[in-house]
Structure formats: structure tokens, C-alpha cells
Design an enzyme around this catalytic site. Structure first.
Site, PDB file in Angstrom:
ATOM      1  N   GLU A  50       0.847  -1.192   0.000  1.00  0.00           N
ATOM      2  CA  GLU A  50       0.000   0.000   0.000  1.00  0.00           C
ATOM      3  C   GLU A  50       0.880   1.239   0.000  1.00  0.00           C
ATOM      4  OE1 GLU A  50      -4.167  -1.083   2.242  1.00  0.00           O
ATOM      5  OE2 GLU A  50      -2.553  -0.271   3.468  1.00  0.00           O
ATOM      6  N   CYS A  51       0.651   2.135  -0.943  1.00  0.00           N
ATOM      7  CA  CYS A  51       1.333   3.425  -1.014  1.00  0.00           C
ATOM      8  C   CYS A  51       2.854   3.241  -0.944  1.00  0.00           C
ATOM      9  CB  CYS A  51       0.816   4.369   0.068  1.00  0.00           C
ATOM     10  SG  CYS A  51       1.185   6.110  -0.241  1.00  0.00           S
TER      11      CYS A  51
END
Length: 436
Positions: free
Chosen positions: A327-328
Site C-alpha cells: 500500500e502506497c
């Protein structure tokens, strides 16, 4: 029976977090059980809350979560004496389109739970106008009740007197006024506050804030303004499916953005979480069936991540047979390369073709609704996931198969689609809840 309050303000940067932490610690020092929550998608404030109260704090979010999920989460405050929900941005700030149970505004949570609002007002550069702002916020939405205000960064006794008189005339209680006090300012970074675990002196900082607040704020009056609250049984639990049974979770200063409710949901569903540290050159546990790399600040540690051969080779080996999701910041590390703010290019894991740069910063911010075009750990094709994106990296290349069709809160399709290659997947948004 616990009592509830919401701490909010007309805007960001006014002092909500400092007041929340100080009140929580001051009441804890008096022997009260204090439970905090954070309204909105914020990974950092809940860790500060936990440091102040000794109790885990979680996020509640009206755009991404239904009322049952919010009721389930706030139910952890049932055994507390006082419950504080810290708002985000300004009291009524949210997105234009309603989500699952609201627009993401702090006011949604205040109305939903029936908790009065304590406003932090910064009257710098004004006097009586501060009362007009407070009165406007009080009267803007009928279902939101204003308990009173705390003035922050008051310039002088005369300044305080002018503002107090105006607020009294408007029928708004003033719980206290804080003169400028730089010593209790919390350090900041481009994504918000520096994380609690990065500050060795966080306990002393919160203690000083509590002492300062106790000198200038009527703690008893604030406590008496809270609404008695009886938690309602939640019809459902957390709308989050764990990505696997045994989850290797990257967890250190570079990979620390994990919503507490996510980890709770995984454990409640029976999953086992096995943390490892990429910064310590650790590979994911070989016995895990999935690896999850959350966001954080990989750009601050890019050189070290690139040099950690054990981590990178172990991650690649893991991904040969089992799913890996980022994530990210975790997504960026799964990519080919990351260019830091100084323009230095660092080789990453290479499981995806994504290449990002912080040399040309551009803010990406907002809620995200993704419909999966390919499966990812815990979710099949067609699943609708709600999350939030906040980063300053620029995409230089995103050549792999798109993971999802991603919309912002207005329904506009955005370019940050996420990626899939083999067993590796990644998204720029952080998952908050599933649509069910």
C-alpha cells in the site's frame, strides 16, 4: 456510563491534537480512564492517543464505514470514564458526495454519536470575529451541538478579554485560553505529525502539554460538558477480510502506516500477524502465506532499503509462490525504483514495474473507491474497496496490468489504478473498509 466529546476546530493546524493529548493525559493523571478515537483517515494521531491514554485508539470514518462498523469500533470505550474523538480538518469539512454513512466530516461523527463539540479557536490576527466564527459553526447544522471553545495562541490578556467578551455575548462557553507556548508544539513532516514512536521524549512532551492545559483550561467544566453515552450493540463488526491466515507484515519506521482497526479485524477473523523489519534487512517469514507491505516513509530510507539484500531477495523469493501486496509506500518499494527528494534513484524490489519520484513532488489526496479488475490478497475480482490516498510521489512509470478501476469521492476515474504482476499487487490507497 462513559461521557463523550468531540475535539474539533474551524481548520487544520489550530491545535486539535495538542488539546486532545493534553486533556487525555490530564484526566488520566486524575485517575480517569480515557479512550480516544480519530475521525477520518489518519495513521499517526492514534499512536499519539495511545501514548497519552495507555489505551489503543482507532479511526472512525463516515465516508468509508457504515454505522454498524463505527458503533463496533467506538464500543471499545464502553468501560472508559471519558471518550474523546479528535476531528480532522475543520468541523464540517468532508467531500462533496456522501459515502457509506456521511461525507467524512467530523460533524458526522458528532451527530451520529450525540457527542458535543469542543472547538479549538485560534484568534490570531482577530478578536470579536473569532466569536462570529464560533457562532457560525454552532448554528450551521442542527444535529451538531457545541459544548464550548478553548482559545489557542492568545496574544495578550487584553486580546483574551476582547475575545472572551464577544463569545460570552454570543452565548458560547469559554473553557480556557492558551497563550503561545512553543515548547509543546509537536514536530511535523510533509504527511503530518512525526510518528509517536519516533519521538523518544513523547511522554515528557504530553506531560508538559497536560500541565500547561491544566493551568489554563477548566478541566472540570470541559468534563461536565460531555454527553453521557451508552454504547449501542453493533449489528455487524468490521468490514475487512484478512489477506491470509498467517500474514508477514512489514513493520518499522519505513512501513508504519497501518490502520489499527485493520489489524484488529485480521486478528478477530483468526489471522496471525508475523511482523518483520525491512530496515533491519529481515525477509518475510517463510511460513507465512501472504506478505503485506504498508505505507510509511520509504523515501526517507530508500538507500538503506536498496542496500538490504536479504530483505529484497527474501521478498522476491516469497513472491514466487505466494501473494505480496503493498500500500502506497509499500507499493513503491515493490516497484522497480524510487527517486528520493535529492534526485537520487534507488533500486527497489522489482516485483512490479512501478517507478516513482519525490524529486518532483505533487500531492495526491482524497478518498478512493476501487473496483478490483484483478484479485488481490483477501479480495476477488469485482470487490469494491474503500480507502484513502495521501502522498507526494510522482509516477514515472506504471506499466503493469491495472489492479482496479479507481474513483475519487466525486466518482471521477483517477490514474492511480494500482498494479498486478504475478503474485505481486499494489495500490496507492490505504484500505479502510469493504463495500458489502
Amino acid at each position: 456510563m462513559p461521557a463523550g466529546l468531540v475535539i474539533s476546530a474551524p481548520a487544520s493546524g489550530v491545535g486539535k491534537t495538542t488539546l486532545t493529548l493534553a486533556l487525555a493525559r490530564a484526566w488520566r493523571n486524575r485517575g480517569l480512564n480515557v479512550q480516544c478515537f480519530k475521525s477520518g483517515p489518519d495513521y499517526i494521531d492514534p499512536a499519539f492517543h495511545a501514548a497519552a491514554t495507555g489505551r489503543a485508539s482507532v479511526n472512525v470514518d463516515s465516508w468509508a464505514m457504515d454505522r454498524g462498523t463505527i458503533a463496533h469500533l467506538v464500543g471499545r470505550g464502553a468501560d472508559a470514564d471519558i471518550v474523546l474523538a479528535e476531528g480532522s480538518m475543520g468541523l464540517f469539512d468532508g467531500v462533496a458526495a456522501c459515502g457509506v454513512s456521511g461525507t467524512g466530516a467530523t460533524a458526522d461523527i458528532a451527530e451520529m454519536l450525540g457527542w458535543p463539540v469542543v472547538l479549538v479557536i485560534d484568534p490570531s490576527g482577530q478578536a470579536q470575529t473569532a466569536a462570529a466564527i464560533a457562532a457560525g459553526l454552532r448554528d450551521y447544522r442542527a444535529g451538531v451541538r457545541l459544548a464550548g471553545v478553548v482559545l489557542n495562541r492568545v496574544a495578550s490578556p487584553r486580546h483574551e478579554d476582547l475575545v472572551r467578551r464577544a463569545l460570552n455575548e454570543a452565548g458560547i462557553a469559554v473553557f480556557g485560553a492558551l497563550p503561545r507556548h512553543a515548547e509543546i508544539s509537536l514536530p511535523k513532516r510533509h504527511l503530518g505529525l512525526v510518528q509517536a514512536e519516533e519521538q523518544a521524549e513523547i511522554g515528557k512532551l504530553i506531560d508538559e502539554a497536560a500541565r500547561f492545559i491544566a493551568e489554563h483550561v477548566d478541566l472540570d467544566a470541559v468534563l461536565q460538558s460531555a454527553a453521557k453515552w451508552s454504547p449501542q450493540p453493533a449489528a455487524n463488526g468490521l468490514n475487512v477480510t484478512p489477506p491470509g491466515q498467517r500474514i508477514a507484515l512489514a513493520r518499522d519506521a519505513a512501513f508504519s502506516f497501518v490502520y489499527p482497526h485493520m489489524l484488529e479485524a485480521w486478528r478477530t477473523a483468526g489471522a496471525e500477524i508475523v511482523p518483520f523489519s525491512p530496515l533491519a534487512d529481515e525477509a518475510p517469514d517463510a511460513s507465512a502465506d501472504v506478505c503485506w507491505l504498508p505505507g510509511g516513509y520509504p523515501e526517507l530510507h530508500a538507500g538503506r532499503i536498496a542496500a538490504n539484500a536479504c530483505f529484497r531477495s527474501g521478498l522476491r523469493g516469497f513472491a514466487e509462490t505466494r501473494p505480496v501486496h503493498g500500500e502506497c509506500g509499500g507499493y513503491m518499494v515493490l516497484g522497480t525504483a524510487l527517486t528520493d527528494a535529492d534526485g537520487v534513484r534507488h533500486e527497489m524490489a522489482g516485483l512490479l514495474g512501478l517507478e516513482t519520484s519525490f524529486a518532483k513532488r505533487r500531492m495526491h489526496l482524497g478518498y478512493r473507491l476501487a473496483e478490483l479488475a484483478a484479485p488481490m490478497p483477501g479480495h476477488e475480482v469485482g470487490a469494491r474497496l474503500r480507502g484513502h490516498e495521501f502522498h507526494y510521489s510522482t509516477i514515472l512509470a506504471q506499466p503493469d496490468t491495472p489492479l482496479a478501476v479507481v474513483h475519487d469521492a466525486t466518482g471521477t476515474v483517477i490514474a492511480e489504478t494500482g498494479s498486478r504482476r504475478g503474485h505481486a499487487t499494489g495500490t496507492f490507497f490505504h484500505l479502510i473498509a469493504e463495500d458489502r
